[in-house]
Design a protein around this motif. Structure first.
Motif, PDB file in Angstrom:
ATOM      1  N   VAL A  18      18.257  38.263  95.038  1.00 21.01           N
ATOM      2  CA  VAL A  18      17.761  38.526  96.393  1.00 21.01           C
ATOM      3  C   VAL A  18      18.651  39.526  97.116  1.00 21.01           C
ATOM      4  CG1 VAL A  18      17.374  37.431  98.631  1.00 21.01           C
ATOM      5  CG2 VAL A  18      16.635  36.276  96.546  1.00 21.01           C
ATOM      6  N   CYS A  21      17.838  43.266  96.123  1.00 22.88           N
ATOM      7  CA  CYS A  21      16.467  43.772  96.225  1.00 22.88           C
ATOM      8  C   CYS A  21      16.309  44.671  97.457  1.00 22.88           C
ATOM      9  CB  CYS A  21      15.470  42.617  96.300  1.00 22.88           C
ATOM     10  SG  CYS A  21      13.754  43.160  96.372  1.00 22.88           S
ATOM     11  N   ASP A  24      12.814  43.465  99.584  1.00 21.60           N
ATOM     12  CA  ASP A  24      12.564  42.072  99.966  1.00 21.60           C
ATOM     13  C   ASP A  24      11.284  41.520  99.340  1.00 21.60           C
ATOM     14  OD1 ASP A  24      14.849  42.362 101.515  1.00 21.60           O
ATOM     15  OD2 ASP A  24      13.730  42.778 103.343  1.00 21.60           O
ATOM     16  N   VAL A  81       9.351  34.868 102.374  1.00 22.02           N
ATOM     17  CA  VAL A  81      10.286  35.853 101.820  1.00 22.02           C
ATOM     18  C   VAL A  81      11.702  35.308 101.982  1.00 22.02           C
ATOM     19  CG1 VAL A  81      11.239  38.175 102.156  1.00 22.02           C
ATOM     20  CG2 VAL A  81       8.766  37.801 102.294  1.00 22.02           C
ATOM     21  N   VAL A  83      15.669  36.736 101.901  1.00 21.22           N
ATOM     22  CA  VAL A  83      16.399  38.004 101.945  1.00 21.22           C
ATOM     23  C   VAL A  83      17.919  37.841 101.848  1.00 21.22           C
ATOM     24  CG1 VAL A  83      14.593  39.237 103.185  1.00 21.22           C
ATOM     25  CG2 VAL A  83      16.373  38.046 104.474  1.00 21.22           C
ATOM     26  N   GLU A  84      18.402  36.596 101.851  1.00 21.69           N
ATOM     27  CA  GLU A  84      19.842  36.370 101.767  1.00 21.69           C
ATOM     28  C   GLU A  84      20.160  35.382 100.661  1.00 21.69           C
ATOM     29  OE1 GLU A  84      21.278  35.100 105.564  1.00 21.69           O
ATOM     30  OE2 GLU A  84      20.916  37.041 106.491  1.00 21.69           O
TER      31      GLU A  84
END
Length: 107
Positions: A18, A21, A24, A81, A83-84
């Motif tokens: 993640v 990417c 996202d 989603v 993202v971290e």
């Protein structure tokens, strides 16, 4: 071509992928991650980051894991989603080497 998260991620959910990417395209479920094939730009960055080698190019998904291709597309539409990077699941070490976990995917 897109990338696909497969069996090795189930019940482990490492999120190293993640972090790298650029678009996202990862989505998070209870015990598994998926890649949105409509968002993936085929950059390959996530492949090297996965500590359990769960990510394959769609054309390279092993024959016994082909069911993950439509599963990634389906669940990416349902799950949020991510993202971290987060910690893996508490019992990830126990599940990392287990194969045939398709029936363990929690929706």
């Amino acid at each position: 071509m897109t990338y696909v998260v497969t069996d090795a991620c189930v019940k482990c959910k490492y999120t190293d992928c993640v972090d790298v990417c650029p678009v996202d395209c990862f989505h998070e479920g209870p015990n598994f991650l998926v890649i949105d094939p409509d968002e993936c730009i085929d950059c390959t960055l996530c492949v090297a980051e996965c500590p359990v080698e769960a990510i394959y190019a769609e054309d390279d998904v092993p024959a016994d894991m082909q069911q993950y291709i439509p599963l990634n597309a389906e669940l990416a539409q349902l799950w949020p989603v991510i993202v971290e990077k987060k910690d893996p699941l508490p019992d990830h070490e126990e599940w990392a080497g287990v194969q045939g976990k398709f029936d363990q995917v929690e929706r």
